[in-house]
Design an enzyme around this catalytic site. Sequence first.
Site, mmCIF file in Angstrom:
data_model
loop_
_atom_site.group_PDB
_atom_site.id
_atom_site.type_symbol
_atom_site.label_atom_id
_atom_site.label_comp_id
_atom_site.label_asym_id
_atom_site.label_seq_id
_atom_site.Cartn_x
_atom_site.Cartn_y
_atom_site.Cartn_z
ATOM 1 N N ASP A 118 -1.352 -10.290 20.310
ATOM 2 C CA ASP A 118 -1.553 -11.695 19.974
ATOM 3 C C ASP A 118 -0.390 -12.212 19.129
ATOM 4 O OD1 ASP A 118 -3.117 -14.228 19.008
ATOM 5 O OD2 ASP A 118 -4.472 -13.245 20.420
ATOM 6 N N HIS A 149 -4.965 -17.029 14.792
ATOM 7 C CA HIS A 149 -5.365 -16.836 16.185
ATOM 8 C C HIS A 149 -5.734 -15.372 16.445
ATOM 9 C CE1 HIS A 149 -4.909 -16.756 20.618
ATOM 10 N NE2 HIS A 149 -5.209 -18.039 20.560
ATOM 11 N N SER A 414 -8.350 -18.629 25.101
ATOM 12 C CA SER A 414 -8.159 -17.579 24.095
ATOM 13 C C SER A 414 -9.485 -17.099 23.536
ATOM 14 C CB SER A 414 -7.308 -18.104 22.935
ATOM 15 O OG SER A 414 -5.958 -18.158 23.276
#
Length: 717
Positions: A118, A149, A414
């Site tokens: 990521d 994230h 995501s």
Amino acid sequence: MKKHLLLVGTLAISMLSAQNNEGLKREFERQNKENSAKFDSYVAKKYGSTAKSADIQKKIEEEKANLAGFFRNKPYFYQADDQSQILNNNVDALTTAGSVAGLAGAFNGEGILYTIFDGGRIYAAHPAFSNTAGRITNKEADTNPYSAHSTGVASIVGAKSSPLTATAPDGTTSSGNAMGIALNSTMNSYRFATTTLPGNTATSNVFQKIVIAQPKISNHSYGNNAGWNIATVSGATALVWNGDYYPATATEPYATFDLQGTYFTNDQNYDNIVYTNPTNVIVKSAGNYFGMGPALPGASAAPKYYTNENGNLTLFTATDTLPATNCGNGGDCIGPGSLAKNIIVVAATEVITTNNFRYNTSTDVVKADYSSAGPRDDGGIKPDIAAPGSDIWMASTAQDTIGSVAWQINSGTSMSAPQVTGIIGLWMQIYKSMFNNADMNAATAKTLTVHSAYEAGTVGPDAWYGWGYINAKKGAELLVGKSNNTVIFNEETLNNGSTNTKIVKASGSEPLKVTISWIDPEFKLPQNISWEAAYNNRTSRLINDLDLRITDTTTNTVYMPWKLNPINPTAPAIKGDNTVDNVEQVIIDAPVTGRDYKIEIFHKGTLVNNATPGVTAPQNYSIIVTGHTAGSLGTKEGSRALSELAIAPSITKDVTNILNAPKKSTFTIYDLSGKKLQSGNINSDKESVDLSAYTKGIYIIEVKTDKDVVAKKVIKE
């Protein structure tokens, strides 16, 4: 019209002999060096050779780290693709003991290691992961920042129960739970950016990191946008065209091309990795690019740019013809890198809020408006599966090297991809518990995902949801069926020039449904290709084209697999000869109770591997059959010569015996990855087979006559 060259050489793979991971490492190192040289040339053109300000230098460093490759002389960059969902996809049936008949205990990811690739490091100190010590291991240097994230994606995979309340700007409150799927799992964290890993002196790109990590199950919630993107230019929100564009001239009309839907070099890389490492299951987000472009609401006043020959943004003029909005025809906006054959690509849906958050019918599933749609340009079914992706509660952190505790509600593919990753990991845990700690390979994982999916959208697969909506409970039930032999769920091998055949008797209580999937060699692109040749290329990207058919033995009616139309992506799937997918599924909705149906798996052309051109090789595949009677487990067409076949002992430290096989039949032994270990002829009613040279695990003994083939498992202690 002049040919516009798309210089694939930067990321193209010659791959004459990528037979093992050493070959992969060498190839990816070559790509990394070539990318670096290309990037230096790009920087010189765009920013000049004079001294640069600190801000410009920082931007250059970020661009280099997130470089995905070059199309022509244009660089492309990775970007992130952003507790009702637990009920939506039935995860609680796996995590609650007694919810699946035949499945003892609860499964919360114990013993399962996920690998997260990521945007930065996962904040391991976050209380979302505090239920067990050492759940998160960051594999990147401490100088790399923590990522909101990355931390959020990891929490969707496996955060502990975390009830939360959020207050909106208007003062209204809502509550939720950021609980993940595999609460007791562990995770390794890597960046998708090109970085120098601890202990190394050279940089590693994401493909090199995958080879180093050797993950059994990994999540990749990132991609690149090959069409229109929303960006900030000179402080203003703008639309930027990431494809190729040439304004009209006095002698040439305008030309525009893009790589949306295009199988490209990053797809080659993923396919090569999985083919070389069959137990690497890679789950990837489809992207959040649907509807971006001139038709986006409110976009009419936004400035619109394309990139010129020197890599500089150029404003479209009022007389220029603008490229079409992404997925303007309802499909064709998944970017390269999320179109590989051997990975599982995930679309996003809205969370189901009716029926106590449970799926009840296909109309409960609503596509998230941002979720990119397929199919691949050759018609290959992408995405593969869909999962909830909107308004997902998740952990967060400050994006620095210190980190902090925060929470957020976010939307994107995501968020849907790590749900599928988490579920497959739980299936792996169940698989290990039932089959002597065996690994589930990538073909088996995909076959299970596809066969167990809820229907979504139009009947059959489609360009928005792939094969349907993820169903964790049904997947677990199929694993139970495999363990007690109530469903056919095998790893098998198809040899060149052969047809594998089974006769099953329909139960009549449900559709007769057969799904196969195989790990296909990567499709090798030429090093230099024009934009015209790459754009909307309909040439099949399959190398080994397996075929699945079911025949009604009474009427001789032949039932065909599903396939999509890339020219009309929103059209319902039809049934016919599928020449583009390495997943095939045939369904007979209303089979006649008690009638025999013949299942055949065969192939076109010559089966090959990915190492040496022209060298033949058998193709392993995974198969699931449901809708047959429990006593009908794939007896083969022709004589019942193998009906009395037995393997004894079925658990051994060295020697086992093939009993009651016809003389002059043959046997072959495979490991669970499908690798052929030995073969021989059977000359007696009790043929001894020596397994002493092999490691502990489960092996498949396949016995064949000229008409029959049966596979049996044996456990080597």
